[in-house]
Scaffold this motif. Structure first.
Motif, mmCIF file in Angstrom:
data_model
loop_
_atom_site.group_PDB
_atom_site.id
_atom_site.type_symbol
_atom_site.label_atom_id
_atom_site.label_comp_id
_atom_site.label_asym_id
_atom_site.label_seq_id
_atom_site.Cartn_x
_atom_site.Cartn_y
_atom_site.Cartn_z
ATOM 1 N N LEU A 168 -2.080 3.201 -5.391
ATOM 2 C CA LEU A 168 -1.829 4.310 -4.349
ATOM 3 C C LEU A 168 -0.671 3.762 -3.497
ATOM 4 N N ILE B 205 4.092 11.307 -0.084
ATOM 5 C CA ILE B 205 2.692 11.192 -0.355
ATOM 6 C C ILE B 205 2.486 11.318 -1.827
ATOM 7 N N THR C 2 -2.620 9.967 -4.211
ATOM 8 C CA THR C 2 -3.130 10.030 -2.980
ATOM 9 C C THR C 2 -3.565 11.461 -2.326
ATOM 10 N N SER D 217 2.745 5.367 -1.103
ATOM 11 C CA SER D 217 3.793 6.354 -0.281
ATOM 12 C C SER D 217 5.154 5.717 -0.348
#
Length: 188
Positions: free
Chosen positions: A182, A119, A123, A184
């Motif tokens: 953003l 992550i 975020t 991941s």
């Protein structure tokens, strides 16, 4: 025979305070706070000045938000804290949330991994911010919270526009993640 006043010398007695745990916690706090930028750098009066235009203002905002992200989070959390002083229930909820912030954002050594995905730091910041606002709004201190958020946002925006960025250097990794948004990443 009794030993009144004798000092026990047994090495089997467990200490009241685990010195190693305290040392680790102290080290993690120092390391976590080291990732924030120095306050004297943030408030260097020689680095303050009005932008030359709108594009310069937006560039400053983007750079300063990336560079002083942790400092800005601390400023907004302090503003929220002061707005909740007269609301004890909200203050208790906020205190619990600050502990969550400390462990998940400020003192984290490694990236958070969730279902094999790493992550992103941004975020985590957004999720914690939304969680904080939602849980505090459930405590019926809406006016104070909204006022504190607006005040914090205005303070951050004013500083990020006025603070010159010529002397700020983002590391290469941070500069590339700032433009990616953003994200991941699957952990390998």
């Amino acid at each position: 025979m009794t030993n009144y006043g004798a000092i026990p010398t047994s090495s089997h007695a467990s200490p009241l305070v685990d010195v190693e745990s305290l040392s680790r916690a102290k080290h993690r706090i120092k390391a976590g706070l080291a990732t924030r930028r120095a306050w004297r750098v943030m408030f260097d009066f020689h680095s303050m000045g009005l932008p030359h235009g709108v594009s310069d203002a937006f560039t400053r905002i983007k750079t300063n938000l990336a560079y002083f992200r942790m400092n800005y989070a601390i400023v907004v959390l302090i503003v929220i804290f002061f707005s909740l002083i007269w609301h004890p229930t909200s203050l208790i909820v906020f205190t619990v949330l600050v502990v969550v912030w400390i462990f998940l954002y400020f003192l984290r050594d490694e990236p958070i991994k969730l279902f094999r995905f790493q992550i992103d730091d941004r975020t985590v910041l957004i999720v914690l911010s939304v969680l904080t606002v939602v849980l505090l709004l459930l405590t019926n201190a809406t006016f104070n919270i909204v006022g504190a958020l607006v005040t914090g946002a205005v303070l951050v925006l004013i500083h990020s526009v006025v603070r010159k960025t010529e002397d700020l250097f983002l590391d290469e990794e941070a500069a590339t993640t700032e433009t990616s948004g953003l994200t991941s990443y699957p952990s390998t």
